[in-house]
Scaffold this active site. Structure first.
Site, mmCIF file in Angstrom:
data_model
loop_
_atom_site.group_PDB
_atom_site.id
_atom_site.type_symbol
_atom_site.label_atom_id
_atom_site.label_comp_id
_atom_site.label_asym_id
_atom_site.label_seq_id
_atom_site.Cartn_x
_atom_site.Cartn_y
_atom_site.Cartn_z
ATOM 1 N N LYS A 1 -13.329 -1.022 6.998
ATOM 2 C CA LYS A 1 -13.990 -1.842 5.971
ATOM 3 C C LYS A 1 -14.998 -2.792 6.600
ATOM 4 O O LYS A 1 -16.142 -2.870 6.159
ATOM 5 C CB LYS A 1 -12.964 -2.649 5.177
ATOM 6 C CG LYS A 1 -11.620 -2.002 5.006
ATOM 7 C CD LYS A 1 -11.599 -0.915 3.959
ATOM 8 C CE LYS A 1 -10.350 -0.083 4.158
ATOM 9 N NZ LYS A 1 -9.867 0.638 3.043
ATOM 10 N N ASP B 1 -0.255 -5.827 9.658
ATOM 11 C CA ASP B 1 -1.319 -4.889 9.275
ATOM 12 C C ASP B 1 -2.564 -5.709 8.948
ATOM 13 O O ASP B 1 -2.578 -6.501 8.012
ATOM 14 C CB ASP B 1 -0.863 -4.061 8.063
ATOM 15 C CG ASP B 1 -1.833 -2.916 7.780
ATOM 16 O OD1 ASP B 1 -2.835 -2.786 8.514
ATOM 17 O OD2 ASP B 1 -1.597 -2.156 6.819
ATOM 18 N N TRP C 1 0.876 -1.188 0.000
ATOM 19 C CA TRP C 1 0.000 0.000 0.000
ATOM 20 C C TRP C 1 0.906 1.228 0.000
ATOM 21 O O TRP C 1 1.797 1.339 0.865
ATOM 22 C CB TRP C 1 -0.850 -0.057 1.278
ATOM 23 C CG TRP C 1 -1.883 1.005 1.428
ATOM 24 C CD1 TRP C 1 -2.804 1.405 0.508
ATOM 25 C CD2 TRP C 1 -2.141 1.784 2.602
ATOM 26 N NE1 TRP C 1 -3.609 2.371 1.040
ATOM 27 C CE2 TRP C 1 -3.228 2.629 2.323
ATOM 28 C CE3 TRP C 1 -1.547 1.844 3.872
ATOM 29 C CZ2 TRP C 1 -3.733 3.530 3.251
ATOM 30 C CZ3 TRP C 1 -2.064 2.731 4.793
ATOM 31 C CH2 TRP C 1 -3.147 3.562 4.483
HETATM 32 C C1 LMR Z 1 -7.207 1.760 -0.236
HETATM 33 O O1 LMR Z 1 -6.086 1.244 -0.294
HETATM 34 O O2 LMR Z 1 -7.863 2.087 -1.236
HETATM 35 C C2 LMR Z 1 -7.830 1.994 1.105
HETATM 36 O O3 LMR Z 1 -7.045 1.435 2.105
HETATM 37 C C3 LMR Z 1 -8.153 3.422 1.332
HETATM 38 C C4 LMR Z 1 -6.943 4.256 1.554
HETATM 39 O O4 LMR Z 1 -6.904 4.945 2.577
HETATM 40 O O5 LMR Z 1 -6.043 4.259 0.719
#
Ligand code: LMR
Length: 398
Positions: free
Chosen positions: A246, A211, A131
């Site tokens: 979520k 996480d 991420w």
């Molecule tokens: C995502 O990856 O789309 C979600 O976790 C929302 C975010 O905060 O990025």
């Protein structure tokens, strides 16, 4: 002028898609960008269990006074039970405790500051890819970032490469692992893989930071906790970031927790004193409402069962959208090419589409997804799978 030298930075790669999508006038657009669940009507609903809990809070809550650095202790107990298991020996031994945070992102930021301040010199290992906000959070806190391979350019999970790299990690470094529903790829480790990772973590004396943002969206609320419970049972010290965005649909209320597992109750108290200190500088007290909703639900057997059913329904719908999309791609001869969509878990799929294909999908077909080729399957409109498949087929055969 004070601001003369300040330039502009590009918008957030994920949240920026919300604006771009909203501004698109095409009525047939597709929103596969930010990780938000949508129901059959294209809405991100407020769960019924949440509505009922909110009603109770409106009727019964007596104060909006400060809640304290670690947040609501009842929320902390209940979220710890959800993550670690109701009969967790760690909880009985008072070796684990939760600090309420503004979302999972807040928990990550608190963990990053904790590492920077209390474990100076320790680097963190992130999956490649991960991420994007993992990268920026730890960089902002001044924690040195390294990467272990996870999903390669062939869009498959490479556990061997991951293990080999972690085997070289400096003793004592932190390793961030995605408990389930890996963001952005959707490729999860098998139980066998987790056991191998555990061995490397043990050998290199790494501190796992797990996480856990999608509990219930992979294989089930309990099933998704398997890896976290394995690690916390086998290792004396673990950090866990949990998100209620979520699975409770409480995105904008910002509810999460940083759960610390320590060697004994005394050490846990030491660590938590540091966390309260760090949180004071970040947000002072965490926001209350969402956490109060979660505590109301998890603390009431009937509401909790209703909520678990709602999570189950969301998970089933995502699974159906995955198989439906692969079926819709079949007439274009692409079912095998995209078979991985059915193997991935959670909201996201690393589709394997490249940046140029993603751009064409957006400009020519109003299909919005992250530039890395990550599609939010939970945002797909199930009544228009054929149109989505057609657009994907067109960019694949260009
Ligand atoms: C995502 O990856 O789309 C979600 O976790 C929302 C975010 O905060 O990025």
């Amino acid at each position: 002028m004070h601001f003369a030298a300040i330039g502009r930075v590009p918008g957030d790669p994920i949240l920026g898609l919300i604006d771009a999508y909203n501004q698109d006038r095409n009525p047939n657009k597709f929103d596969l960008g930010v990780g938000v669940y949508k129901d059959a009507n294209g809405l991100t609903p407020i769960l019924q269990s949440v509505k009922q809990a909110e009603q109770r809070l409106v009727d019964q809550q007596l104060t909006k006074s400060y809640i304290g650095g670690h947040g609501d202790s009842r929320f902390g107990e209940l979220i710890s039970e959800l993550v670690l298991g109701a009969d967790s020996p760690l909880l009985k031994a008072k070796r684990a405790g939760a600090s309420q945070t503004p979302g999972g992102t807040g928990a990550l930021r608190l963990a990053a500051d904790f590492i920077a301040h209390c474990l100076p010199g320790r680097g963190i290992w992130l999956s490649d890819p991960t991420w994007p906000i993992h990268e920026t959070i730890f960089a902002s806190a001044g924690v040195k970032i390294s990467h272990y391979p996870y999903v390669g350019s062939d869009n498959t999970l490479n556990v061997e490469a991951m293990l080999q790299t972690l085997e070289q990690a400096p003793i004592g470094d932190v390793v961030l692992l995605h408990a389930c529903c890996h963001n952005p790829t959707g490729f999860d480790l098998s139980q066998d893989d987790w056991l191998k990772v555990l061995e490397v973590v043990r050998r290199r004396e790494l501190l796992p930071l797990i996480d856990f943002a999608y509990q219930g969206f992979g294989d089930g609320l309990e099933e998704d906790a398997w890896s976290t419970r394995l690690f916390t049972a086998q290792l004396p010290e673990v950090l866990i970031t949990s998100s209620c965005s979520k699975n409770f649909g409480l995105y904008r209320e910002r509810v999460g927790a940083l759960i610390v597992c320590a060697g004994d109750a005394e050490k846990l108290t030491d660590v938590r004193s540091q966390l309260a200190n760090l949180a004071r500088n970040l947000w002072s007290n965490p926001p209350d409402h969402g956490a109060a909703v979660v505590a109301t639900i998890l603390g009431d057997a009937q509401l909790k069962a209703q909520w678990a059913d709602e999570v189950h329904a969301m998970r089933n719908r995502i699974a159906q959208l995955r198989s439906g999309l692969v079926e819709a791609l079949a007439p274009f001869g692409l079912a095998e090419h995209f078979a991985h969509i059915n193997l991935q878990r959670g909201m996201f799929s690393y589709t394997g589409l490249n940046a140029e294909q993603v751009q064409v999908l957006r400009e020519k077909h109003s299909v919005y997804m992250v530039g890395s080729g990550r599609a939010n399957i939970a945002g797909v409109d199930g009544t228009r799978l054929d149109a989505l498949a057609k657009a994907i087929a067109q960019v694949c055969t260009r």
